[in-house]
Write a protein that holds these residues in place. Structure first.
Motif, PDB file in Angstrom:
ATOM      1  N   MET A 142      -6.412  -4.815   3.141  1.00  0.00           N
ATOM      2  CA  MET A 142      -6.222  -3.596   3.919  1.00  0.00           C
ATOM      3  C   MET A 142      -6.706  -2.411   3.058  1.00  0.00           C
ATOM      4  O   MET A 142      -6.500  -2.374   1.841  1.00  0.00           O
ATOM      5  CB  MET A 142      -4.751  -3.387   4.299  1.00  0.00           C
ATOM      6  CG  MET A 142      -4.269  -4.347   5.368  1.00  0.00           C
ATOM      7  SD  MET A 142      -2.677  -3.877   6.037  1.00  0.00           S
ATOM      8  CE  MET A 142      -3.116  -2.379   6.900  1.00  0.00           C
ATOM      9  N   ARG A 143      -7.329  -1.465   3.670  1.00  0.00           N
ATOM     10  CA  ARG A 143      -7.927  -0.317   2.994  1.00  0.00           C
ATOM     11  C   ARG A 143      -6.835   0.652   2.524  1.00  0.00           C
ATOM     12  O   ARG A 143      -5.847   0.893   3.227  1.00  0.00           O
ATOM     13  CB  ARG A 143      -8.871   0.393   3.974  1.00  0.00           C
ATOM     14  CG  ARG A 143      -9.482   1.675   3.427  1.00  0.00           C
ATOM     15  CD  ARG A 143     -10.260   2.347   4.560  1.00  0.00           C
ATOM     16  NE  ARG A 143     -10.726   3.674   4.146  1.00  0.00           N
ATOM     17  CZ  ARG A 143     -11.924   3.926   3.670  1.00  0.00           C
ATOM     18  NH1 ARG A 143     -12.801   2.935   3.566  1.00  0.00           N
ATOM     19  NH2 ARG A 143     -12.271   5.158   3.336  1.00  0.00           N
ATOM     20  N   SER A 168     -11.595   2.110  10.083  1.00  0.00           N
ATOM     21  CA  SER A 168     -10.271   1.976  10.702  1.00  0.00           C
ATOM     22  C   SER A 168      -9.362   1.222   9.758  1.00  0.00           C
ATOM     23  O   SER A 168      -9.819   0.523   8.851  1.00  0.00           O
ATOM     24  CB  SER A 168     -10.388   1.242  12.043  1.00  0.00           C
ATOM     25  OG  SER A 168     -10.939  -0.061  11.837  1.00  0.00           O
ATOM     26  N   ASP A 169      -8.093   1.350  10.028  1.00  0.00           N
ATOM     27  CA  ASP A 169      -7.093   0.698   9.188  1.00  0.00           C
ATOM     28  C   ASP A 169      -6.728  -0.653   9.801  1.00  0.00           C
ATOM     29  O   ASP A 169      -5.781  -0.779  10.570  1.00  0.00           O
ATOM     30  CB  ASP A 169      -5.861   1.594   9.078  1.00  0.00           C
ATOM     31  CG  ASP A 169      -4.867   1.049   8.044  1.00  0.00           C
ATOM     32  OD1 ASP A 169      -5.266   0.182   7.234  1.00  0.00           O
ATOM     33  OD2 ASP A 169      -3.685   1.450   8.102  1.00  0.00           O
ATOM     34  N   GLN A 199     -13.801  -3.313   3.449  1.00  0.00           N
ATOM     35  CA  GLN A 199     -12.852  -2.215   3.557  1.00  0.00           C
ATOM     36  C   GLN A 199     -13.470  -0.914   3.043  1.00  0.00           C
ATOM     37  O   GLN A 199     -13.122   0.174   3.516  1.00  0.00           O
ATOM     38  CB  GLN A 199     -11.569  -2.542   2.759  1.00  0.00           C
ATOM     39  CG  GLN A 199     -10.750  -3.681   3.332  1.00  0.00           C
ATOM     40  CD  GLN A 199     -10.151  -3.352   4.691  1.00  0.00           C
ATOM     41  OE1 GLN A 199     -10.310  -2.233   5.215  1.00  0.00           O
ATOM     42  NE2 GLN A 199      -9.484  -4.347   5.297  1.00  0.00           N
ATOM     43  N   THR A 248      -6.519   4.436   1.657  1.00  0.00           N
ATOM     44  CA  THR A 248      -7.246   5.692   1.879  1.00  0.00           C
ATOM     45  C   THR A 248      -6.548   6.829   1.129  1.00  0.00           C
ATOM     46  O   THR A 248      -5.313   6.984   1.234  1.00  0.00           O
ATOM     47  CB  THR A 248      -7.298   6.026   3.387  1.00  0.00           C
ATOM     48  OG1 THR A 248      -7.886   4.926   4.074  1.00  0.00           O
ATOM     49  CG2 THR A 248      -8.119   7.289   3.642  1.00  0.00           C
ATOM     50  N   ARG A 268       0.831  -1.206   0.000  1.00  0.00           N
ATOM     51  CA  ARG A 268       0.000   0.000   0.000  1.00  0.00           C
ATOM     52  C   ARG A 268       0.863   1.252   0.000  1.00  0.00           C
ATOM     53  O   ARG A 268       0.579   2.239  -0.695  1.00  0.00           O
ATOM     54  CB  ARG A 268      -0.917  -0.022   1.231  1.00  0.00           C
ATOM     55  CG  ARG A 268      -1.863   1.181   1.294  1.00  0.00           C
ATOM     56  CD  ARG A 268      -2.771   1.080   2.496  1.00  0.00           C
ATOM     57  NE  ARG A 268      -1.992   1.140   3.753  1.00  0.00           N
ATOM     58  CZ  ARG A 268      -2.542   1.051   4.964  1.00  0.00           C
ATOM     59  NH1 ARG A 268      -3.864   0.866   5.080  1.00  0.00           N
ATOM     60  NH2 ARG A 268      -1.787   1.112   6.044  1.00  0.00           N
TER      61      ARG A 268
END
Length: 640
Positions: A180-181, A157-158, A152, A183, A93
């Motif tokens: 996992m997001r 929240s992460d 996600q 953002t 990421r």
């Protein structure tokens, strides 16, 4: 009965002791034995069952503790896997934020930038669900409909999201996507980084842990979906975990252990431990088959049950034997009491005296007959010995008889003897006594049983008969038989010591006239007075005898000279010439005497008596009332 106990008597303290103890208790002995045996068997089985239950509980607790440790190890392995996935996703990421769509994940795999071999595919997905970059060729694939994408997209929240297993659109295999997001700088949703893992990777721990042939290893989410499960050699995933007992328990307790019946999985009962994965909405469960864990306990249980059964049978057999033995003892005791009662009844009523005598001669006890025979009480007899009761001149004989009966060679010795006792009043008691020896188990003499019969009357009769056979009934003087016996003894002694002896033959003169005129009673009285005067004329060792009628004989045991014999003969003639008192009147008679001297006139009794007889007749022919040595007149007759 002990040797020092009075015969036929049972002491007060021993009367109750003579009864068997089981006869003096209220509860029947047989019932008591059965109850005790039943209690022992019940206690034995209770102890065995408690031991089995305790070992089973200990085995369950040990297995539960072991499985709890394995659950901790499994949780740590899952945690490490999730952390690795989280680190890879965070790294990708971050690089995506820097490089944008130019990021090439396939190149990273070739360059070993991503080294985790457990991840099948790593992809970057934009906000529309399209794959921006992937570690594998993907083609036109969109993940907008996937749960890991949508979760996600909604997330605030992460955090790493672990999805339920899905069939991969790129790999064509079942995967567990973890996302996992991403953002955007403005806070909006920019897509996800997804890392996929084969569900089998989560259950590889099964091979490392010894869970047996029917063990269970499971990773499930709090959403009720199984991420990976392995039971025995069978792997599965995607199943519903909400109906499982450990899943339901986890809602109230993050970790624990219990025995599960296996109804929700495969029907195999297991000892199971579970716990939540720290920091993630997941839980792990580890279980081993109940039968496998209980196999050693069941083996020992079989041994315990067999041993307890054998012990119970042994107790029953022992109780049965004990009851049988005690019944026999009771029968023997009853027979013994009957025998003792019969013995006591007959002992004191026996016609003969019975006594128990110690080896040293002490009287231990006696029956009533023995006490009456001697005139002593039982207590007085127990203070004496049989030797003290015997005549002084017979005590040594009694000691020898007792010693012979006690000796090992007594079998050839007569068990009976005739002896005398001295009664309490001093009179003599003649008895015929038999002694039997009672020995202990070592063969040593314990005491003697004396069976005594009173033969005093027979002995008195024998004495009277013997006296009458050897004495004149009228005068009490020895008769002709005893005269010859005494003469033979005197001659034997004279020959042995070289001495002289003499025989006088006396005949009364005028006796027939007195007997005819005054009667036989007067004649008998005269003969009795004559006998007494003759006894007064001789010494104690000499013998005066009546041959019969008015004839008498005298044996002079020792004679030093012929004149000694003449002196005695003349003394006799003088004594008999003195008047006799008969019926108040004085009556006079005379006597003629002849003599024979040993060894001058003969060396045997018959010769000497015949010589003296002829000498007496010679004195009569010479005029009576005189003494003569020779059978024919030679002028040697002396007139008184």
């Amino acid at each position: 009965m002990t040797p020092d106990q009075p015969v036929g008597e049972v002491p007060e303290g021993a009367r109750s002791a003579a009864l068997p103890w089981h006869a003096r208790i209220d509860v029947p002995l047989t019932l008591l034995i059965v109850l005790v045996c039943g209690a022992l068997i019940a206690g034995l089985w209770l102890t065995t069952l408690q031991r089995i239950l305790s070992e089973r509980e200990q085995a369950v607790a040990a297995a539960m503790k072991s499985n709890s440790n394995l659950a901790i190890a499994f949780e740590q392995q899952v945690f490490r896997t999730l952390k690795s996935a989280e680190q890879v996703a965070a790294f990708v990421r971050e690089q995506y934020r820097r490089e944008g769509s130019s990021i090439d994940l396939g190149q990273w795999v070739m360059q070993h930038v991503i080294r985790e071999s457990m991840f099948n595919i790593v992809s970057v997905v934009d906000a529309s669900g399209a794959i921006v970059s992937s570690s594998l060729p993907t083609g036109h694939v969109n993940y907008a409909d996937r749960a890991f994408f949508q979760a996600q997209q909604r997330a605030e929240s992460d955090e790493l999201y672990v999805s339920a297993p899905v069939l991969g659109r790129v790999t064509g295999r079942w995967q567990i996507p973890m996302s996992m997001r991403i953002t955007r700088p403005d806070g909006g949703f920019g897509g996800v980084v997804v890392v996929s893992v084969d569900p089998v990777n989560f259950t590889d721990f099964y091979r490392q842990a010894d869970l047996g042939g029917q063990g269970l290893l499971e990773l499930a989410g709090t959403d009720g979906i199984v991420r990976g499960r392995k039971t025995g050699g069978q792997a599965s995933f995607g199943g519903d975990a909400q109906g499982l007992a450990w899943f339901q328990r986890q809602a109230f307790d993050s970790e624990g252990g219990f025995v599960d019946g296996g109804e929700g999985v495969d029907g195999v009962a297991r000892i199971l431990s579970y716990r939540a994965v720290a920091g993630y909405p997941l839980m792990v469960a580890v279980g081993t088959a109940y039968d496998d864990e209980m196999a050693p306990v069941l083996q020992r249980r079989a041994v315990y049950l067999v041993m307890t059964a054998c012990a119970s049978v042994a107790l029953l057999v022992f109780a049965a034997v004990l009851i049988l033995v005690l019944r026999r003892q009771r029968a023997v005791a009853d027979a013994l009491r009957t025998s003792e009662a019969l013995f006591r009844a007959t002992f004191h009523q026996a016609a003969m005296g019975i006594a128990h005598i110690a080896p040293d001669g002490r009287i231990l006890g006696a029956n009533d007959k023995f006490c009456r025979m001697l005139g002593y009480s039982g207590d007085e007899l127990r203070k004496r010995t049989v030797f003290e009761l015997s005549d002084m001149d017979r005590r040594e004989e009694a000691r020898q008889f007792l010693a012979h009966r006690l000796s090992a060679h007594a079998a050839v010795f007569s068990p009976e003897m005739e002896k005398t006792y001295r009664r309490k009043d001093g009179t003599v008691l003649w008895v015929c006594e038999a002694l039997g020896v009672v020995r202990d188990i070592q063969g040593r003499p314990e005491f003697l049983v004396a069976v005594t019969q009173d033969v005093t009357a027979r002995k008195d009769l024998e004495a009277r008969l013997s006296h009458d056979a050897l004495h004149d009934a009228l005068t009490g003087l020895p008769n002709r038989v005893m005269f010859h016996d005494r003469l033979s003894q005197v001659l034997e002694s004279a020959r042995r010591y070289g001495r002289r002896a003499a025989v006088l033959y006396i005949d009364l003169d005028g006796f027939k006239a007195v007997n005819d005129s005054r009667g036989h009673a007067a004649g008998d009285a005269l003969l009795q007075q004559v006998a007494r005067r003759l006894e007064d004329c001789v010494r104690a060792e000499d013998t005066v005898s009546r041959f019969g009628g008015d004839e008498f004989g005298i044996v002079l045991a020792t004679v030093n000279r012929e004149q000694d014999c003449e002196t005695v003969a003349l003394k006799v003639i003088q004594a008999l010439s003195m008047p006799f008192q008969l019926q108040g009147d004085a009556v006079s008679i005379s006597a003629s005497a002849g003599a024979a001297l040993y060894p001058l006139h003969g060396t045997d009794a018959e010769t000497l008596v015949a010589h003296a007889d002829r000498a007496m007749y010679a004195a009569k022919h010479l005029g009576k009332n005189r003494f003569s040595w020779e059978p024919s007149p030679r002028g040697n007759a002396q007139r008184f």
